[in-house]
Design a protein around this motif. Structure first.
Motif, PDB file in Angstrom:
ATOM      1  N   SER A  72      87.435  65.907  49.915  1.00 31.76           N
ATOM      2  CA  SER A  72      88.082  66.357  48.686  1.00 31.76           C
ATOM      3  C   SER A  72      87.825  67.840  48.434  1.00 31.76           C
ATOM      4  CB  SER A  72      87.635  65.514  47.490  1.00 31.76           C
ATOM      5  OG  SER A  72      86.246  65.511  47.382  1.00 31.76           O
ATOM      6  N   ALA A 102      81.885  73.793  46.305  1.00 29.70           N
ATOM      7  CA  ALA A 102      83.146  73.502  45.645  1.00 29.70           C
ATOM      8  C   ALA A 102      83.914  74.752  45.274  1.00 29.70           C
ATOM      9  CB  ALA A 102      82.880  72.677  44.379  1.00 29.70           C
ATOM     10  N   ASN A 142      75.909  72.647  45.406  1.00 27.80           N
ATOM     11  CA  ASN A 142      77.113  71.844  45.217  1.00 27.80           C
ATOM     12  C   ASN A 142      78.259  72.703  44.687  1.00 27.80           C
ATOM     13  OD1 ASN A 142      77.125  68.644  45.392  1.00 27.80           O
ATOM     14  ND2 ASN A 142      75.026  69.327  45.058  1.00 27.80           N
ATOM     15  N   THR A 151      80.719  67.094  38.424  1.00 30.30           N
ATOM     16  CA  THR A 151      81.806  66.737  39.345  1.00 30.30           C
ATOM     17  C   THR A 151      83.141  67.227  38.819  1.00 30.30           C
ATOM     18  OG1 THR A 151      80.556  64.746  39.892  1.00 30.30           O
ATOM     19  CG2 THR A 151      82.832  64.845  40.639  1.00 30.30           C
ATOM     20  N   LEU A 209      83.156  63.592  49.922  1.00 34.97           N
ATOM     21  CA  LEU A 209      83.128  64.779  49.068  1.00 34.97           C
ATOM     22  C   LEU A 209      83.727  65.964  49.810  1.00 34.97           C
ATOM     23  CD1 LEU A 209      82.211  66.417  46.590  1.00 34.97           C
ATOM     24  CD2 LEU A 209      80.010  66.708  47.723  1.00 34.97           C
ATOM     25  N   GLN A 213      79.489  59.700  43.830  1.00 34.95           N
ATOM     26  CA  GLN A 213      80.485  60.025  44.847  1.00 34.95           C
ATOM     27  C   GLN A 213      80.960  61.467  44.836  1.00 34.95           C
ATOM     28  OE1 GLN A 213      83.385  56.601  44.556  1.00 34.95           O
ATOM     29  NE2 GLN A 213      83.882  57.398  46.566  1.00 34.95           N
ATOM     30  N   GLY A 214      80.789  62.126  43.705  1.00 35.64           N
ATOM     31  CA  GLY A 214      81.428  63.433  43.598  1.00 35.64           C
ATOM     32  C   GLY A 214      80.545  64.606  43.957  1.00 35.64           C
ATOM     33  N   THR A 215      79.281  64.322  44.263  1.00 35.27           N
ATOM     34  CA  THR A 215      78.372  65.420  44.577  1.00 35.27           C
ATOM     35  C   THR A 215      77.517  65.044  45.775  1.00 35.27           C
ATOM     36  OG1 THR A 215      76.738  64.478  43.089  1.00 35.27           O
ATOM     37  CG2 THR A 215      78.137  66.210  42.193  1.00 35.27           C
ATOM     38  N   ASN A 233      77.628  62.614  52.156  1.00 36.20           N
ATOM     39  CA  ASN A 233      78.828  62.306  51.393  1.00 36.20           C
ATOM     40  C   ASN A 233      80.048  62.926  52.056  1.00 36.20           C
ATOM     41  OD1 ASN A 233      80.623  61.603  49.434  1.00 36.20           O
ATOM     42  ND2 ASN A 233      79.400  62.379  47.736  1.00 36.20           N
TER      43      ASN A 233
END
Lengths: 319, 294, 278
Positions: free
Chosen positions: B171, C106, C102, C157, B168, C91-93, B165
């Motif tokens: 972002s 982040a 994860n 996410t 990801l 899509q966010g992870t 990804n």
């Protein structure tokens, strides 16, 4: 009568012994290498070693994969072969690496420069080198092609045998005062263009036992005919295909030569007492049909240098 | 005895399999440049050994050359936006000429020259005959552990995310391009180091010894996954090495017993390609069988 | 001003056709604004978010974040200021990595170093953060994200997007792909986290009821322009059918949107009320 009896005893002894296991390995499937292999088998057959009776052959072909060449060598060792025949440089290097600390004899074949390949110096290794006499070929060209100043050569820089011979060609050309134009062809597809690039730039073309050129020989022949350029190729079996001058030896003969070495070893001579041999007896063939086609004339003195002529599609060998 | 040689080769080529695992599985980048970086490592290490350098150092420098070549592929693919497969092919083609230049000839003999595998075998006083496999095993084990530790760092974790990804990562403030370049560099460094070891193992370096590396690497990774079904990162790394051993074992078995069933060495390539093809197509085929879209 | 979009225009060419996605658009958001964005398909909502986030370069105009001109900045550089959640829960992870991994990724934006991703200390800190979600995920930190439900993934996410306290949060129909129950949960989590950390938020939604209930500002887009920008007070007074009427008046006709309206009967009654709004 006595001779017949002796022969029977010898054959009997050979027959009664356990079959000798000979492993034969080559790097790729290739007509010249296959011919070499056939020559070895034939030499042994003529001496009474019949497959299935007193000798057993294990054939292996690495299909161009070097790791498989190693695996083949290790397989031979694991199987306990009595003798290994390795055809071409990479296969020989793999075999010697595996067998160098054993006393199983190794006989290499079709290795142009066994010294550079590191094969020499091991007590159980000997063999036959297919190095051609490059200088002799150039001297022949000087005698046969009047006013020869510029010579073209096509080769594959990736083939070690070929690269070695090209280096030798460069050296000999320099010594003989010939300007040499070398064109690389990394694969058979590159050969036609490489050959065409010589048109109008050279007085003659000389190619050694390069496998890539051999595979794309017709392209070079076409260019040599088109440009009416004398072409010397170091493979006598190609004469009928349209090469003007062929020198060198047949790989089948090289196989026979190798077979003789194998026989010496089998009969008890240790490999360290057998220095590696170079193929001798270079043949020289002139193709008079092609000469007529391109308007080339062999002078009477030149014709004397040939060991054989091709005329009207027929070979005429000098006695 | 049959298995010993396969184990030796499997472990030495195992480093290459780890490199392919990193590029193909972690980064999701099919990297064809390995066909060129494998012999690059062999070539560099080869000439250094012939000049008298310590064989371990020679192999490390060979690995370093692979690192740079891998970074080149990465730059081609990211900064210049050349499609990944093409980028790898371009690097491979360039390296063919470079390798010839480095060696000066297409083949270098290293027979009788010092080998790091023998050196290490002596250093650990390995029993006769098992020196090479133990030395190779040590190299593999150390590399595997280092790779695992790396993939558990922030950098390694980001690289793992990048393969699945990349948006990801964007972002999250990290440029996936840089991660790809680094990942390809490390991957090809491993492959080149493996090439350097193989040259010392085989006794020669040849410009043609890289042909088929990507297929062998993929086959190793995939066979390992099929056999061991790893679920953790460590499992996947072990599977790559295990697959490499299994692959070389299969070759040895085919060579030894294949003649009986009419199987020759020429068929090996076809079979290898089929194995890789089957494993790559498996997800699609499985989904089709279940009636879903892949 | 946290966000300033100044005279941004973006046109896409699809073969011979040219689509104007954003047409000389201006938008400002002050700190603490929570704006919902609605509009028909093709109104330019996602393009607007892409231009703000940097995944799309405008043909003309500028984007300023926290006073800085970021128009030329690539997406990963703007990410320091921006958190983003997409519609697709995938899509966010990074699905093949664990929840903890994860979150650890982040937890820190930008430079990745050669230090362990999940040290014991970090794991403890992350556990506390996850508890705030109230979804029990703190007990499943070592599970792969692929094993979570769509709602749980989106919640994760959202958490990942706000963890570093970005200046601006962009939500692109992030509950649209979820079933109603999970959509509610994720929306609740979103509102809670946004309020807790006081994050300026821009939320695109296709649901008019959501657009009205959430946030202190409502923006309606049509054909690349903002046709309506309502503040908190005005928003509170509107019902869904009012919005539908407003849509009609601005020339928008979109069946999907119209279907969420309550029914035609009350239309005439509301018409008078609306007169002074426009």
């Amino acid at each position: 009568m006595k001779k017949l009896l002796l022969a029977l005893v010898v054959f009997g002894l050979i027959g009664a012994a356990k079959p000798i296991v000979i492993g034969i390995t080559q790097i790729v499937d290739h007509p010249a290498l296959n011919a070499c292999r056939d020559g070895i088998i034939e030499a042994l057959r003529r001496a009474g070693y019949i497959e299935g009776q007193n000798v057993q052959f294990i054939f292996a072909n690495a299909q161009g994969d070097f790791s498989v060449a190693m695996a083949i060598a290790q397989d031979f060792l694991a199987r306990g072969v009595d003798l290994v025949v390795s055809i071409t440089t990479p296969s020989s290097q793999a075999v010697v690496q595996v067998f160098k600390d054993t006393n199983i004899p190794v006989v290499f074949s079709a290795v142009t420069d066994p010294v550079a390949a590191g094969l020499i110096g091991h007590p159980n290794v000997t063999g036959a080198s297919d190095m051609i006499d490059v200088r002799a070929d150039l001297e022949l060209l000087l005698k046969v092609v009047p006013g020869l100043k510029r010579l073209g050569q096509i080769y594959n820089p990736g083939e070690v045998n070929s690269a070695t011979l090209t280096e030798m060609t460069k050296k000999a050309a320099k010594e003989l005062g010939i300007e040499l134009i070398v064109v690389p062809a990394e694969g058979t597809a590159a050969v036609p263009l490489a050959a065409q690039s010589l048109l109008g730039r050279v007085d003659a073309i000389y190619c050694t036992t390069d496998n890539t050129v051999a595979a794309a020989l017709d392209a070079v022949i076409e260019v040599s005919k088109r440009g009416k350029i004398p072409f010397l190729f170091a493979d006598p079996t190609s004469l009928e295909r349209g090469v003007l001058i062929c020198t060198g030896f047949d790989y089948f003969d090289h196989g026979l030569l190798t077979g003789e070495i194998v026989l010496k070893v089998l009969r008890g001579t240790p490999p360290k007492d057998i220095p590696f041999v170079r193929q001798a007896g270079t043949k020289v063939f002139f193709n008079l049909d092609v000469a007529e086609e391109i308007g080339f004339v062999f002078s009477p003195e030149a014709k004397k240098l040939a060991t054989g002529l091709l005329f009207g599609g027929q070979r005429f060998i000098k006695e | 005895m049959l298995f010993l040689g396969a184990a030796e080769q499997g472990l030495i080529y195992g480093l290459m399999a780890l490199g392919v695992y990193l590029s193909f599985r972690v980064l999701s980048f099919p990297d064809l440049s390995v066909d060129g970086t494998f012999p690059l490592g062999a070539a560099v290490a080869g000439i250094l050994i012939l000049r008298g350098f310590n064989p371990f150092l020679a192999a490390l420098v060979g690995g370093g050359a692979g690192l740079m070549a891998g970074a080149l592929t990465g730059v081609l693919a990211t900064r210049l936006r050349i499609p990944g497969l093409l980028a790898g092919v371009l690097t491979m083609i360039m390296l063919y000429s470079l390798n010839l230049r480095i060696m000066g000839r297409p083949n270098l003999s290293l027979l009788g020259k010092p080998s790091v595998l023998n050196g290490l075998a002596q250093a650990i006083s390995a029993p006769r005959g098992y020196g090479t496999v133990l030395a190779a095993g040590i190299f593999c084990a150390v590399t595997a552990v280092l790779l695992l530790l790396f993939l558990h760092t922030e950098l390694g974790g980001a690289m793992r995310a990048c393969g699945q990804n990349p948006d990801l990562l964007k972002s999250l403030g990290t440029n996936p391009d840089n991660l790809r370049i680094l990942g390809l560099a490390i991957s090809n460094g491993l492959v080149a180091f493996s090439g350097a070891l193989v040259a010392q193992y085989s006794g020669f370096a040849d410009v043609g010894m890289g042909v088929g590396t990507i297929v062998a690497g993929l086959a190793s990774v995939i066979i390992g996954e099929l056999l061991l079904r790893p679920r953790s990162l460590w499992g996947a790394i072990l599977a790559a090495v295990g697959g490499s051993v299994a692959y070389r074992l299969a070759i040895s078995v085919a060579l030894r017993y294949g003649a009986a069933v009419g199987f020759t060495a020429s068929d090996l390539r076809l079979v290898t390609a089929l194995v890789v093809l089957a494993a790559l197509a498996a997800p699609t085929l499985r989904a089709a069988l279940r009636g879903e879209s892949p | 001003m946290i966000l300033e979009v100044l005279q941004v225009t973006k046109t896409f060419s699809l073969g011979a056709e040219r689509v104007v996605a954003l047409d000389d658009l201006d938008l400002s958001m002050a700190e603490g604004d929570f704006a919902t964005v609605i509009g028909s398909n093709g109104a330019g909502k996602t393009t607007l978010l892409n231009v703000i986030a940097g995944t799309c370069r405008p043909d003309r105009g500028k984007v300023r974040l926290a006073g800085r001109d970021v128009t030329s900045w690539p997406a990963h550089r703007r990410a320091f200021f921006i958190g983003r959640v997409f519609q697709d829960p995938l899509q966010g992870t990074a699905a093949h990595m664990t929840i903890a991994e994860n979150l650890a990724l982040a937890a820190k934006k930008g430079r990745r170093r050669l230090v362990p991703l999940l040290s014991a200390r970090r794991r403890r800190a992350l556990t506390e953060v996850v508890v705030a979600l109230g979804m029990g995920l703190e007990k499943r930190l070592s599970e792969k994200v692929a094993h979570l439900s769509g709602g749980e993934r989106q919640a994760l996410t959202v958490l990942m997007a706000v963890m570093t306290k970005p200046k601006l949060l962009l939500l692109d129909e992030h509950t649209a792909a979820l079933d109603p129950a999970n959509a509610e949960k994720v929306l609740a989590v979103t509102e809670r986290l946004v309020a807790e950390h006081r994050i300026t938020t821009l939320m695109v939604t296709h649901r008019m009821d959501q657009a009205l209930q959430v946030g202190n500002r409502l923006i309606m887009m049509h054909k690349g322009r903002i046709v309506l920008d309502l503040g908190h007070e005005e928003k509170r007074r509107l019902g869904v059918e009012d919005l539908v009427e407003l849509f009609r008046r601005t020339g928008v006709s979109d069946d999907a949107l119209l279907l969420t309206s309550e029914g035609d009967g009350k239309m005439a009654e509301k018409a008078k009320k609306l007169a002074h709004l426009l």
